[in-house]
Design an enzyme around this catalytic site. Structure first.
Site, short mmCIF file in Angstrom:
data_model
loop_
_atom_site.label_atom_id
_atom_site.label_comp_id
_atom_site.label_asym_id
_atom_site.label_seq_id
_atom_site.Cartn_x
_atom_site.Cartn_y
_atom_site.Cartn_z
CE LYS A 110 -4.46 0.80 0.24
NZ LYS A 110 -5.50 -0.14 -0.21
N1 GLU Z 1 -7.16 0.05 -3.39
C1 GLU Z 1 -7.93 -1.09 -3.74
C2 GLU Z 1 -8.06 -2.04 -2.57
O1 GLU Z 1 -7.91 -1.66 -1.42
C3 GLU Z 1 -7.44 -1.76 -5.01
C4 GLU Z 1 -6.04 -2.27 -4.98
C5 GLU Z 1 -5.55 -2.78 -6.32
O2 GLU Z 1 -6.35 -2.88 -7.25
O3 GLU Z 1 -4.37 -3.08 -6.41
O4 GLU Z 1 -8.40 -3.18 -2.73
#
Ligand code: GLU
Length: 424
Positions: free
Chosen positions: A114
């Protein structure tokens, strides 16, 4: 088996502690080896970058950016970039670990990561956002990569920022590398179906859970907290399948209509009013917090973390909670909800539709090929349904909640992979 580091018990839980306490319970059910527990509880890499940006007024403002890779055992790490004033390292660490479990629950070949930048996108111009995104990409160009770490949108970011990221990264390497990021605009190699994917997964898992509870969708009522990308798509798609959406909310307030809110009208209204529902006439206004306590069949929290807590969980009347956002329920609220007999489809399962279609986007970019929207939806629905059934069966087998079962499925997969790959 006892673990060295019990999760701290505090009144206000931080997301990392909430995540760790569930991890710990699942690890105990699995009889996870202490050494593997120690490996999985810490991120493999944490990067903090300082980003000085010239703002439109000519002043230099310094932003702090983060990228945390929790695990890359299952494959390149995957996870969004959050831009928000509340971003901090602990939150990014928790969200990175959640991505590891999420990818493992839906069985896609990615680890978890993240990113975040502490800033307020709401008051920044497009130019400032572009400079910030490009500078963040430059600072992390050694970390990102289609086979290393693949970012995506999260709160405060969207296709526009992903396009800048893809462009900046590609410039640095002197060629177009679109598989470095997902959630791009479709013309740049984004996948059809990505925008609605998270909300669609919420709909699929909600219907699967309703079937288990013998709740007829055509007779069920639902309240959706948060009307951003996830909440609005979940509401639209559930509504399409017969579920009556009686309440929804945005940051400022909630809207209630006993007869059901016309979701297409609400979306159109929001789009015409700079993302706000204020003034929407298809429902009565209600204080935002009260939405959680409505007497509905299904509650979809799709806003921020920690909204269902030890203080208010006892007031929830829904029979089913489907977590569209990451971490809406604090760990200490789990027991209260279980005791009330409320079934929760946990975040790492319910909102995994987004990263599933991100995986499809990455696959299409690497193939140099484009799937139809129909193919994307069919495949992601299958993955979400299979994941739900797998978690449901695991819950029965271990006699645990769906949340702990989802952690068991995920941790077991990551731990087994780690054992096969081995360490130093
Ligand atoms: N931010 C989204 C999540 O928390 C998508 C992450 C992604 O597609 O890599 O799942």
């Amino acid at each position: 088996m006892s673990y060295i580091e019990p999760a701290p018990i505090k009144d206000k839980e931080n997301p990392l502690e909430s995540m760790m306490s569930r991890f710990q319970i699942a690890a105990e059910h699995l009889g996870l080896n202490q050494q593997i527990y120690n490996v999985l509880k810490s991120p493999v890499k944490q990067v903090i970058v300082t980003l000085p940006i010239t703002m439109d007024n000519g002043q230099i403002e310094v932003f702090e950016g983060y990228r945390v890779i929790h695990s890359n055992i299952l494959g390149p790490s995957k996870g969004g970039i959050r831009m928000d004033m509340d971003v901090n390292l602990d939150e990014v660490k928790a969200l990175a670990a959640w991505m590891t479990w999420k990818c493992a629950v839906v069985d896609i070949p990615f680890g978890g990561a993240k990113g975040g930048i502490k800033c307020d996108p709401g008051i920044m111009s497009a130019g400032e956002m572009e400079r910030l995104t490009r500078s963040y990409t430059m600072a992390l160009q050694e970390i990102f990569g289609p086979d290393r770490d693949i970012p995506a949108p999260d709160m405060g970011t969207g296709p526009r920022e992903m396009a800048w990221l893809m462009d900046q990264y590609s410039r640095s390497y002197g060629m177009t590398i679109n598989a470095v990021v997902t959630g791009k605009p479709v013309v740049l190699g984004g996948s059809l179906g990505r925008t609605e994917a998270t909300g669609r997964g919420v709909m699929v898992t909600a219907l699967a859970a309703m079937e288990k509870l013998k709740l007829n969708p055509f007779k069920a009522t639902c309240a959706v907290q948060g009307f951003g990308n996830v909440g609005s798509w979940a509401a639209l798609l559930l509504d399409e399948r017969g579920v009556k959406i009686v309440a929804l909310s945005d940051i400022s307030q909630a809207y209630y209509n006993e007869k059901g809110i016309n979701i297409s009208d609400a979306v159109a209204y929001q789009q015409a009013h700079k993302g706000s529902l204020i003034g929407f006439s298809g429902a009565e206004v209600m204080p935002a917090d009260e939405l959680l306590f409505l007497d509905v069949d299904v509650l979809v929290p799709a806003a921020v973390e920690d909204v269902i807590t030890v203080h208010n969980a006892k007031d929830i009347k829904a029979r089913l909670i489907v977590e569209g956002s990451n971490g809406p329920t604090s760990a200490k609220a789990d027991k209260i909800l279980n005791d009330l007999g409320i079934l929760s489809v946990p975040d790492i399962l319910a909102n995994a539709g987004g990263v599933t279609v991100s995986y499809f986007e990455w696959v299409q970019n690497r193939l140099g090929y484009k799937w139809t929207g129909e193919r994307v939806n069919r495949r992601s629905d299958r993955i979400m349904k299979d994941a739900f059934n797998n978690v449901y069966e695991t819950a029965l087998q271990y006699d645990v909640s769906l949340r702990i079962a989802a952690y068991i499925v995920a941790i077991d997969k990551v731990a087994k992979t780690y054992t096969f790959r081995g360490g130093f």
